[in-house]
Write an enzyme that holds these catalytic residues in place. Structure first.
Site, PDB file in Angstrom:
ATOM      1  N   LYS A 131       7.065   1.331  30.580  1.00 13.06           N
ATOM      2  CA  LYS A 131       6.183   1.970  31.477  1.00 13.06           C
ATOM      3  C   LYS A 131       7.017   3.398  32.578  1.00 13.06           C
ATOM      4  O   LYS A 131       8.241   3.205  33.172  1.00 13.06           O
ATOM      5  CB  LYS A 131       5.424   0.812  32.460  1.00 13.06           C
ATOM      6  CG  LYS A 131       4.488   0.944  33.400  1.00 13.06           C
ATOM      7  CD  LYS A 131       3.999  -0.374  33.675  1.00 13.06           C
ATOM      8  CE  LYS A 131       2.965   0.090  34.670  1.00 13.06           C
ATOM      9  NZ  LYS A 131       2.487  -1.621  35.718  1.00 13.06           N
TER      10      LYS A 131
ATOM     11  N   SER B 217      -2.306  -2.592  35.649  1.00  9.84           N
ATOM     12  CA  SER B 217      -2.414  -1.206  35.116  1.00  9.84           C
ATOM     13  C   SER B 217      -0.919  -0.826  33.788  1.00  9.84           C
ATOM     14  O   SER B 217      -0.399   0.643  33.803  1.00  9.84           O
ATOM     15  CB  SER B 217      -1.052  -0.774  36.934  1.00  9.84           C
ATOM     16  OG  SER B 217       0.103  -1.166  36.278  1.00  9.84           O
TER      17      SER B 217
ATOM     18  N   SER C 219      -1.075  -6.907  35.742  1.00  8.74           N
ATOM     19  CA  SER C 219      -1.337  -5.470  34.683  1.00  8.74           C
ATOM     20  C   SER C 219      -0.657  -5.784  33.738  1.00  8.74           C
ATOM     21  O   SER C 219      -0.230  -4.414  33.277  1.00  8.74           O
ATOM     22  CB  SER C 219       0.009  -5.037  35.686  1.00  8.74           C
ATOM     23  OG  SER C 219      -1.198  -4.799  36.811  1.00  8.74           O
TER      24      SER C 219
END
Length: 519
Positions: free
Chosen positions: A114, A194, A218
């Site tokens: 990420k 996210s 997330s």
């Protein structure tokens, strides 16, 4: 217009040749005809062992997938420009039987991380924001250092909801100024956030493995929405050093994969002490001797006590979803689990409202921890949350400030450290956890609770507790649903046993068809 120089012409020609070569690669490696879509880490390592696949071939396969699918799905922000060199290095180590290639399940495996996780290489670390484009991190994030040491190949950076969905309440999941709108490959709609790009990418076979982060939902939510497996570890089990922060009290880093086994292999690598994150020193006591992969047995559901909180099983008029989860509960029973039904957590309404104190605590924690992160950067266009807010105001069109605002940022910037209100919020969350979930588990001698989707993420978040989510089915719209197993701090071994047993008994995951959409 000036004519291109001879070196530029040669460079362009070589690039065209490379793209043509990549586009013509088969989706299988011919000797054993291993289908690379949906290939597990065990599949890939076996193919490596029998010289039926190289890391270079595997990386090239993913590069083709990214080039073809990513312009629509937007799960990847950037590809590591050194990735083929790293693949060749892994192949060389395998041929020469270097120590790392002999012991690690992740050796030679391409992994997307990420984009809020620092990599000290030629890639950016921006949390999806243009404000951090060109910033220089001081070192690899702790988890990236462990991945490299294990011989994993950092393929690139996965997209995310900008600033881990902590800039504004108005921004949609999966959107960032750098990456645009990430799309669920099953529905071409909301991927949940996210860690949206991490889930999108592994679901659509743009990478073998991805790494996500979670503060509250997330990892669990995008994993459930994209029909993959996500592990949200106990806070401090994996290092947060080098991760663009929200809250050191709630932030955690975990794997997003296609199978429970793959996720356990990754957790074995990234869990452990990092002296740049002191929380890992105390939490390392939870790591079992022999690691997490030893708990991958389909027969370990027997005797597991699993709690059912019926308040989370209200599916409204969707009778098919209700039937799906009742079937799953029966599957757990048939596997030997003892289901303790109709349990309740006191003060659940308070936990799921502003009264819990989570928002108050996160605001002050975010400002303090982000300012510390930004100040440590070797180079950066911004050095504080105030600088980021000013950058967004200066670049309103690119950062879509008019459309989405930055209300969470503004609320955080208005805080002034831990005062009476903030300390009361922390005490309240500790009380809600102690007298709620922890008491429920102890009183009923539970190994875990089972919850549809990621609905339980807030309880786990404020308690710093782990969860594992596994594919559970598909709605009539085609959107995947997940089933989540949550436990108290340090209960990852039991959660992995339960999740693996459920996965092997059901084998629900299927790759997205990607039909009816033009790429």
């Amino acid at each position: 217009m000036a004519k291109p120089s001879f070196p530029q012409m040669i460079s362009s020609l070589l690039l065209l040749i490379l793209l043509f070569t990549l586009s013509s690669l088969p989706h299988t490696i011919t000797s054993r005809r291993l289908p690379l879509e949906e290939a597990t880490i065990d599949d890939l390592q076996l193919a490596f062992k029998h010289n039926q696949l190289t890391s270079r071939q595997l990386v090239e396969f993913y590069l083709v997938r990214i080039r073809r699918l990513n312009p629509v799905l937007r799960g990847v922000l950037e590809v590591n420009p050194d990735v083929l060199f790293l693949a060749d290095k892994a192949d060389y180590e395998r041929r020469t039987k270097a120590p790392v290639s002999l012991v690690s399940k992740l050796h030679g495996i391409p992994i997307l991380v990420k984009d809020n996780i620092a990599t000290k290489d030629k890639m950016n670390t921006t949390a999806g924001s243009l404000a951090l484009l060109g910033s220089v991190v001081p070192r690899d994030a702790g988890v990236v250092e462990k991945l490299r040491k294990a011989g994993a190949i950092i393929l690139g950076k996965a997209s995310l909801s900008e600033w881990s969905h902590f800039r504004s309440n108005g921004a949609p999941s999966g959107w960032s100024a750098r990456g645009g709108y990430g799309l669920n490959p099953y529905t071409f709609s909301d991927p949940c956030g996210s860690s949206s790009g991490s889930a999108i990418s592994v679901a659509a076979n743009l990478a073998a493995v991805t790494i996500g982060t979670e503060t509250d939902g997330s990892i669990l939510c995008p994993s459930g929405y994209n029909s993959v497996v996500g592990i949200k570890p106990t806070i401090g089990l994996t290092s947060r050093a080098g991760v663009v922060p929200i809250s050191p009290r709630q932030d955690t880093v975990g794997p997003i994969c296609r199978t429970v086994a793959d996720a356990a292999y990754v957790l074995d690598v990234i869990a452990g002490i990092d002296h740049n994150d002191i929380a890992t020193i105390e939490t390392s006591k939870y790591i079992p001797k022999g690691g997490y992969a030893q708990f991958l047995s389909p027969n370990r559901l027997t005797g597991k006590r699993i709690g059912i909180l019926r308040v989370f099983y209200d599916f409204g008029n969707d009778t098919s979803l209700a039937q799906t989860f009742e079937k799953h509960l029966n599957t757990l029973r048939k596997g030997g689990a003892v289901l303790v039904d109709n349990l309740e957590i006191p003060h659940l309404t308070e936990i799921y409202s502003d009264a819990s104190g989570e928002d108050i605590a996160l605001s002050v924690e975010f400002k303090i921890s982000l300012n510390a992160y930004l100040k440590e950067l070797v180079a950066s266009p911004v050095r504080s949350l105030a600088d980021v807010i000013a950058f967004n105001n200066k670049h309103k069109k690119l950062e879509k400030v008019k459309e989405y605002g930055q209300d969470i940022f503004l609320a955080a910037e208005a805080t002034n450290g831990f005062g009476k209100t903030e300390k009361a919020a922390l005490l309240n969350m500790a009380r809600l956890t102690r007298d709620g979930f922890v008491k429920l588990v102890i009183k009923n001698k539970l190994d875990a609770v089972v919850i549809p989707q990621s609905y339980f993420s807030k309880v786990l978040a404020i308690g710093g507790a782990p969860g594992v989510i596994v594919p559970a089915g598909y709605e009539n719209s085609g959107r995947p649903v997940g089933i989540c197993f949550g436990g108290v701090r340090g209960s990852e071994p039991k959660l992995i046993e339960i999740a693996y047993g459920f996965e092997q008994a059901t084998k629900i995951r299927k790759p997205p068809s990607l039909q009816g959409f033009k790429f």
